[in-house]
Enzyme design. Structure first.
Site, mmCIF file in Angstrom:
data_model
loop_
_atom_site.group_PDB
_atom_site.id
_atom_site.type_symbol
_atom_site.label_atom_id
_atom_site.label_comp_id
_atom_site.label_asym_id
_atom_site.label_seq_id
_atom_site.Cartn_x
_atom_site.Cartn_y
_atom_site.Cartn_z
ATOM 1 N N HIS A 1 35.613 71.894 54.018
ATOM 2 C CA HIS A 1 34.498 72.580 53.360
ATOM 3 C C HIS A 1 34.330 72.033 51.956
ATOM 4 O O HIS A 1 35.293 71.751 51.258
ATOM 5 C CB HIS A 1 34.701 74.093 53.324
ATOM 6 C CG HIS A 1 36.053 74.521 52.826
ATOM 7 N ND1 HIS A 1 37.181 74.457 53.599
ATOM 8 C CD2 HIS A 1 36.438 75.007 51.629
ATOM 9 C CE1 HIS A 1 38.219 74.893 52.910
ATOM 10 N NE2 HIS A 1 37.803 75.223 51.697
ATOM 11 N N HIS B 1 33.012 72.792 48.265
ATOM 12 C CA HIS B 1 32.651 73.868 47.343
ATOM 13 C C HIS B 1 31.540 73.382 46.417
ATOM 14 O O HIS B 1 31.660 72.309 45.819
ATOM 15 C CB HIS B 1 33.832 74.246 46.448
ATOM 16 C CG HIS B 1 34.990 74.891 47.132
ATOM 17 N ND1 HIS B 1 35.169 76.257 47.153
ATOM 18 C CD2 HIS B 1 36.042 74.371 47.814
ATOM 19 C CE1 HIS B 1 36.284 76.548 47.809
ATOM 20 N NE2 HIS B 1 36.835 75.418 48.222
HETATM 21 P P1 5GP Z 1 39.935 76.573 49.972
HETATM 22 O O1 5GP Z 1 40.991 77.144 49.080
HETATM 23 O O2 5GP Z 1 40.421 76.465 51.406
HETATM 24 O O3 5GP Z 1 39.371 75.293 49.457
HETATM 25 O O4 5GP Z 1 38.733 77.589 49.916
HETATM 26 C C1 5GP Z 1 38.471 78.529 50.901
HETATM 27 C C2 5GP Z 1 37.315 79.371 50.409
HETATM 28 O O5 5GP Z 1 36.842 80.122 51.488
HETATM 29 C C3 5GP Z 1 37.706 80.351 49.304
HETATM 30 O O6 5GP Z 1 36.891 80.096 48.153
HETATM 31 C C4 5GP Z 1 37.439 81.717 49.909
HETATM 32 O O7 5GP Z 1 36.901 82.632 48.992
HETATM 33 C C5 5GP Z 1 36.471 81.398 51.035
HETATM 34 N N1 5GP Z 1 36.581 82.268 52.173
HETATM 35 C C6 5GP Z 1 37.719 82.636 52.823
HETATM 36 N N2 5GP Z 1 37.425 83.426 53.871
HETATM 37 C C7 5GP Z 1 36.086 83.554 53.890
HETATM 38 C C8 5GP Z 1 35.186 84.254 54.758
HETATM 39 O O8 5GP Z 1 35.567 84.921 55.720
HETATM 40 N N3 5GP Z 1 33.855 84.167 54.475
HETATM 41 C C9 5GP Z 1 33.390 83.427 53.423
HETATM 42 N N4 5GP Z 1 32.078 83.405 53.229
HETATM 43 N N5 5GP Z 1 34.205 82.758 52.592
HETATM 44 C C10 5GP Z 1 35.541 82.827 52.816
#
Ligand code: 5GP
Ligand code: ZN
Length: 140
Positions: free
Chosen positions: A100, A102
């Site tokens: 993903h 950001h």
């Molecule tokens: P990572 O740390 O893996 O780069 O970021 C994961 C992101 O996914 C985090 O910013 C978190 O807030 C978001 N996130 C986690 N679970 C969910 C969810 O169920 N729905 C949405 N919309 N975002 C999520």
């Protein structure tokens, strides 16, 4: 689709999300715990763990969405700028193992930092060491 993947469940409609843009292969939706108003995640609809796992055409489609959407997000929340980034692997902070991107809107005086702030202590590398690293990457 991967069992137990939150983002695959969002793609499948099993977990609700605030979708803001969609193409055949990519989905963009608001982050549930936003770092800033308009914090958006752009994902491939199929499950791939890290960026090196993405087929080139899908990587292109995801990045096309990022480039198209980032100015629109900035405009929608009246942001001054944005940081765009990927936590690629657990040690980099990746918590959801589905690639993903950001998109984090930024505002003058918001107290945040540039991408440069994500790494730890800066290494003290000699020119020879930097040359060796460049060679290693070229031949990897
Ligand atoms: P990572 O740390 O893996 O780069 O970021 C994961 C992101 O996914 C985090 O910013 C978190 O807030 C978001 N996130 C986690 N679970 C969910 C969810 O169920 N729905 C949405 N919309 N975002 C999520
Ligand atoms: Zn997934």
């Amino acid at each position: 689709m991967s069992e137990d993947c939150i983002f695959c469940s969002i793609v499948d409609g099993d977990i609700p999300a605030r979708t803001v843009h969609e193409t055949d292969g990519a989905l963009a939706f608001l982050d549930a715990n936003p770092l800033a108003p308009g914090h958006t995640l752009v994902i491939p609809k199929t499950h791939h763990g890290q960026i090196g796992d993405l087929p080139a055409d899908l990587a292109g489609e995801v990045f096309d969405v990022v480039t198209e959407l980032t100015p629109r997000i900035r405009s929608a929340v009246d942001a001054d700028a944005a940081n765009v980034g990927i936590n690629d692997g657990e040690a980099a902070g990746q918590e959801v193992p589905h690639v993903h991107v950001h998109v984090v809107p930024r505002f003058e005086g918001d107290g945040g930092a540039p991408i440069h702030a994500v790494a730890g202590d800066r290494p003290d590398l000699s020119d020879g060491e930097i040359d060796a690293i460049a060679d290693a990457i070229r031949s990897a």
